[in-house]
Design a protein around this motif. Sequence first.
Motif, PDB file in Angstrom:
ATOM      1  N   ALA A   1     -82.251 -39.438  11.088  1.00 53.10           N
ATOM      2  CA  ALA A   1     -83.313 -40.350  11.513  1.00 53.10           C
ATOM      3  C   ALA A   1     -83.820 -41.177  10.339  1.00 53.10           C
ATOM      4  O   ALA A   1     -84.155 -42.366  10.497  1.00 53.10           O
ATOM      5  CB  ALA A   1     -84.460 -39.562  12.140  1.00 53.10           C
ATOM      6  N   LEU A   2     -83.868 -40.574   9.141  1.00 57.59           N
ATOM      7  CA  LEU A   2     -84.349 -41.293   7.963  1.00 57.59           C
ATOM      8  C   LEU A   2     -83.300 -42.255   7.420  1.00 57.59           C
ATOM      9  O   LEU A   2     -83.586 -43.429   7.169  1.00 57.59           O
ATOM     10  CB  LEU A   2     -84.752 -40.293   6.879  1.00 57.59           C
ATOM     11  N   THR A   3     -82.080 -41.764   7.226  1.00 57.25           N
ATOM     12  CA  THR A   3     -81.065 -42.573   6.549  1.00 57.25           C
ATOM     13  C   THR A   3     -80.409 -43.594   7.473  1.00 57.25           C
ATOM     14  O   THR A   3     -79.969 -44.655   7.005  1.00 57.25           O
ATOM     15  CB  THR A   3     -79.981 -41.670   5.946  1.00 57.25           C
ATOM     16  N   GLN A   4     -80.345 -43.297   8.771  1.00 53.96           N
ATOM     17  CA  GLN A   4     -79.696 -44.223   9.701  1.00 53.96           C
ATOM     18  C   GLN A   4     -80.704 -44.988  10.557  1.00 53.96           C
ATOM     19  O   GLN A   4     -80.472 -46.142  10.910  1.00 53.96           O
ATOM     20  CB  GLN A   4     -78.723 -43.457  10.611  1.00 53.96           C
ATOM     21  N   GLY A   5     -81.803 -44.345  10.910  1.00 50.87           N
ATOM     22  CA  GLY A   5     -82.791 -44.990  11.774  1.00 50.87           C
ATOM     23  C   GLY A   5     -84.002 -45.529  11.054  1.00 50.87           C
ATOM     24  O   GLY A   5     -84.902 -46.090  11.684  1.00 50.87           O
ATOM     25  N   GLN A   6     -84.032 -45.351   9.707  1.00 46.29           N
ATOM     26  CA  GLN A   6     -85.168 -45.828   8.906  1.00 46.29           C
ATOM     27  C   GLN A   6     -86.497 -45.251   9.396  1.00 46.29           C
ATOM     28  O   GLN A   6     -87.540 -45.886   9.284  1.00 46.29           O
ATOM     29  CB  GLN A   6     -85.226 -47.360   8.922  1.00 46.29           C
ATOM     30  N   ASN A   7     -86.459 -44.047   9.941  1.00 46.56           N
ATOM     31  CA  ASN A   7     -87.659 -43.375  10.445  1.00 46.56           C
ATOM     32  C   ASN A   7     -87.932 -42.146   9.589  1.00 46.56           C
ATOM     33  O   ASN A   7     -87.254 -41.122   9.739  1.00 46.56           O
ATOM     34  CB  ASN A   7     -87.454 -42.982  11.911  1.00 46.56           C
ATOM     35  N   PRO A   8     -88.918 -42.216   8.679  1.00 42.42           N
ATOM     36  CA  PRO A   8     -89.155 -41.085   7.770  1.00 42.42           C
ATOM     37  C   PRO A   8     -89.921 -39.930   8.407  1.00 42.42           C
ATOM     38  O   PRO A   8     -89.979 -38.834   7.831  1.00 42.42           O
ATOM     39  CB  PRO A   8     -89.986 -41.708   6.652  1.00 42.42           C
ATOM     40  N   GLY A   9     -90.493 -40.139   9.600  1.00 44.21           N
ATOM     41  CA  GLY A   9     -91.345 -39.114  10.204  1.00 44.21           C
ATOM     42  C   GLY A   9     -90.669 -37.767  10.390  1.00 44.21           C
ATOM     43  O   GLY A   9     -91.202 -36.734   9.936  1.00 44.21           O
ATOM     44  N   PRO A  10     -89.501 -37.693  11.062  1.00 48.61           N
ATOM     45  CA  PRO A  10     -88.867 -36.390  11.273  1.00 48.61           C
ATOM     46  C   PRO A  10     -88.499 -35.677   9.975  1.00 48.61           C
ATOM     47  O   PRO A  10     -88.637 -34.458   9.874  1.00 48.61           O
ATOM     48  CB  PRO A  10     -87.617 -36.745  12.093  1.00 48.61           C
ATOM     49  N   PHE A  11     -88.047 -36.446   8.961  1.00 47.02           N
ATOM     50  CA  PHE A  11     -87.664 -35.791   7.711  1.00 47.02           C
ATOM     51  C   PHE A  11     -88.899 -35.297   6.967  1.00 47.02           C
ATOM     52  O   PHE A  11     -88.874 -34.233   6.351  1.00 47.02           O
ATOM     53  CB  PHE A  11     -86.862 -36.737   6.825  1.00 47.02           C
ATOM     54  N   ARG A  12     -89.975 -36.054   7.031  1.00 47.98           N
ATOM     55  CA  ARG A  12     -91.228 -35.593   6.431  1.00 47.98           C
ATOM     56  C   ARG A  12     -91.670 -34.291   7.091  1.00 47.98           C
ATOM     57  O   ARG A  12     -92.057 -33.336   6.413  1.00 47.98           O
ATOM     58  CB  ARG A  12     -92.315 -36.657   6.599  1.00 47.98           C
ATOM     59  N   GLN A  13     -91.597 -34.234   8.426  1.00 49.50           N
ATOM     60  CA  GLN A  13     -91.978 -33.026   9.152  1.00 49.50           C
ATOM     61  C   GLN A  13     -91.070 -31.872   8.788  1.00 49.50           C
ATOM     62  O   GLN A  13     -91.520 -30.728   8.627  1.00 49.50           O
ATOM     63  CB  GLN A  13     -91.937 -33.283  10.668  1.00 49.50           C
ATOM     64  N   PHE A  14     -89.776 -32.174   8.622  1.00 50.88           N
ATOM     65  CA  PHE A  14     -88.833 -31.132   8.221  1.00 50.88           C
ATOM     66  C   PHE A  14     -89.209 -30.551   6.861  1.00 50.88           C
ATOM     67  O   PHE A  14     -89.209 -29.329   6.665  1.00 50.88           O
ATOM     68  CB  PHE A  14     -87.412 -31.690   8.175  1.00 50.88           C
ATOM     69  N   LEU A  15     -89.546 -31.407   5.901  1.00 47.11           N
ATOM     70  CA  LEU A  15     -89.895 -30.913   4.570  1.00 47.11           C
ATOM     71  C   LEU A  15     -91.163 -30.083   4.594  1.00 47.11           C
ATOM     72  O   LEU A  15     -91.287 -29.090   3.860  1.00 47.11           O
ATOM     73  CB  LEU A  15     -90.051 -32.079   3.590  1.00 47.11           C
ATOM     74  N   LEU A  16     -92.123 -30.462   5.445  1.00 51.24           N
ATOM     75  CA  LEU A  16     -93.360 -29.692   5.540  1.00 51.24           C
ATOM     76  C   LEU A  16     -93.121 -28.327   6.178  1.00 51.24           C
ATOM     77  O   LEU A  16     -93.750 -27.333   5.805  1.00 51.24           O
ATOM     78  CB  LEU A  16     -94.407 -30.476   6.342  1.00 51.24           C
ATOM     79  N   GLN A  17     -92.218 -28.261   7.144  1.00 54.05           N
ATOM     80  CA  GLN A  17     -91.917 -26.996   7.829  1.00 54.05           C
ATOM     81  C   GLN A  17     -90.772 -26.251   7.154  1.00 54.05           C
ATOM     82  O   GLN A  17     -90.477 -25.108   7.506  1.00 54.05           O
ATOM     83  CB  GLN A  17     -91.552 -27.263   9.292  1.00 54.05           C
ATOM     84  N   GLY A  18     -90.148 -26.907   6.168  1.00 51.98           N
ATOM     85  CA  GLY A  18     -88.943 -26.367   5.555  1.00 51.98           C
ATOM     86  C   GLY A  18     -89.040 -24.950   5.030  1.00 51.98           C
ATOM     87  O   GLY A  18     -88.122 -24.152   5.242  1.00 51.98           O
ATOM     88  N   PRO A  19     -90.141 -24.597   4.308  1.00 52.31           N
ATOM     89  CA  PRO A  19     -90.177 -23.238   3.749  1.00 52.31           C
ATOM     90  C   PRO A  19     -89.957 -22.132   4.777  1.00 52.31           C
ATOM     91  O   PRO A  19     -89.240 -21.177   4.517  1.00 52.31           O
ATOM     92  CB  PRO A  19     -91.575 -23.181   3.127  1.00 52.31           C
ATOM     93  N   LYS A  20     -90.559 -22.256   5.965  1.00 50.09           N
ATOM     94  CA  LYS A  20     -90.373 -21.216   6.994  1.00 50.09           C
ATOM     95  C   LYS A  20     -88.914 -21.175   7.446  1.00 50.09           C
ATOM     96  O   LYS A  20     -88.295 -20.107   7.511  1.00 50.09           O
ATOM     97  CB  LYS A  20     -91.290 -21.478   8.185  1.00 50.09           C
ATOM     98  N   LEU A  21     -88.346 -22.339   7.752  1.00 51.29           N
ATOM     99  CA  LEU A  21     -86.935 -22.395   8.162  1.00 51.29           C
ATOM    100  C   LEU A  21     -86.020 -21.938   7.029  1.00 51.29           C
ATOM    101  O   LEU A  21     -85.026 -21.265   7.260  1.00 51.29           O
ATOM    102  CB  LEU A  21     -86.571 -23.826   8.577  1.00 51.29           C
ATOM    103  N   PHE A  22     -86.386 -22.312   5.803  1.00 48.86           N
ATOM    104  CA  PHE A  22     -85.603 -21.966   4.623  1.00 48.86           C
ATOM    105  C   PHE A  22     -85.463 -20.455   4.470  1.00 48.86           C
ATOM    106  O   PHE A  22     -84.375 -19.934   4.220  1.00 48.86           O
ATOM    107  CB  PHE A  22     -86.291 -22.591   3.407  1.00 48.86           C
TER     108      PHE A  22
END
Length: 393
Positions: free
Chosen positions: A317-338
Amino acid sequence: MSAVATYQQTKGAFQARSDKGKPASRDVRNLANLGDTASTSRVLNLAAIALVMSSEKDYVAKPFFRDRQLNRAILIKHTLRSNERDLFSRTRRTATKIVMPFDATDLRLGGRSVMVNQVGFEAFCRTQFGIGDVNSHLDVQVLRLLDNLPSLDPFLVREHLSRNGFKPGACYLNISAHDIQRMIGFANGEIEQLVRTAFGNMMVGGASIKLAGKILSNELDQELSPLRQTLRMSEEEFSEGIFSWRGFLYFKWRHEELQNEMRRVIQGLGSYQPVGAIDDQVRDYLREVRPRLGRRIAKAVNEVARTIAIYDRAYHALTQGQNPGPFRQFLLQGPKLFFELGETIGILGHISSFWTYRMMSSLAAQRLTALEYADVLMDFDDSLMILGPDDED
């Protein structure tokens, strides 16, 4: 009564009839198996490293632990048994066990052990290591940092300790140059797309790779501000998010490796034939556990793929759709998923490395008895059980 319950109840009698000279305790036998390997994703064998590397300059100048006993210990990401869970003040599925062998050259003799942050951990440190102020002691800080990791993969340990100001010698966290190049090459390819998105197409060639390298090495200086601003994150959020992202990239690379490795394990489970006579209870257990392990391994690999797909969709979504929202959300939730991802990858990596070591190396010519084989599969089964039952349980 199930075959596994029957097998566990009668196991002591089988061990009593096993060959003389072999340790009767499963835990001791498993400890002895670590003698020929320095580490897996669930084990950091400082005892083995000391035997080989203790005369090296880097070993002495940059010790992993200051205490000599700890610097020759074996650290294990241990699956908690039901009777061990009450040793902790909060619910958890795994713990970091410290084993100090009585004799590093003969692990069959066993050792003294404690789990990080279990009830009585601080008292043990004061008594065993002569530590006064436990909470401020550097070795205890390192132990607690390791306890916060989902696995003991050398890359993750090195990154996490470095991020917190600890940099043990490279000999303690030995990753082959071949693996480092492959992993970094894979990560650079992924990161370069994001760097181009955040900084524009003028960032090409060496400049792009330089910034990708900073992300991989946690050098979060002003050059990365455009990326942080693109994601609309605070400095603290960005630092935490980038660390978990690096872990995701490492686990994504490991997942690609593990797919072939686990395919070999599943095939081996169906074809391996132990030597010698087999008691009825052991035969029933092997008949029951082999297909269950195959299902659980396949399910775990698929669940890793589904978790990685969350990252892939956000990144696309960020690199192809120029939409940073989902990747930002991923980074914020990343530690739990990580951490969830790391736990599963760690278990699969442990199974793969042990299977390769015992069933596919030069040791493979020394075929296991049915009882020994059942013990190996029970260890795998116990580890996978914490990830939940398979669809037929």
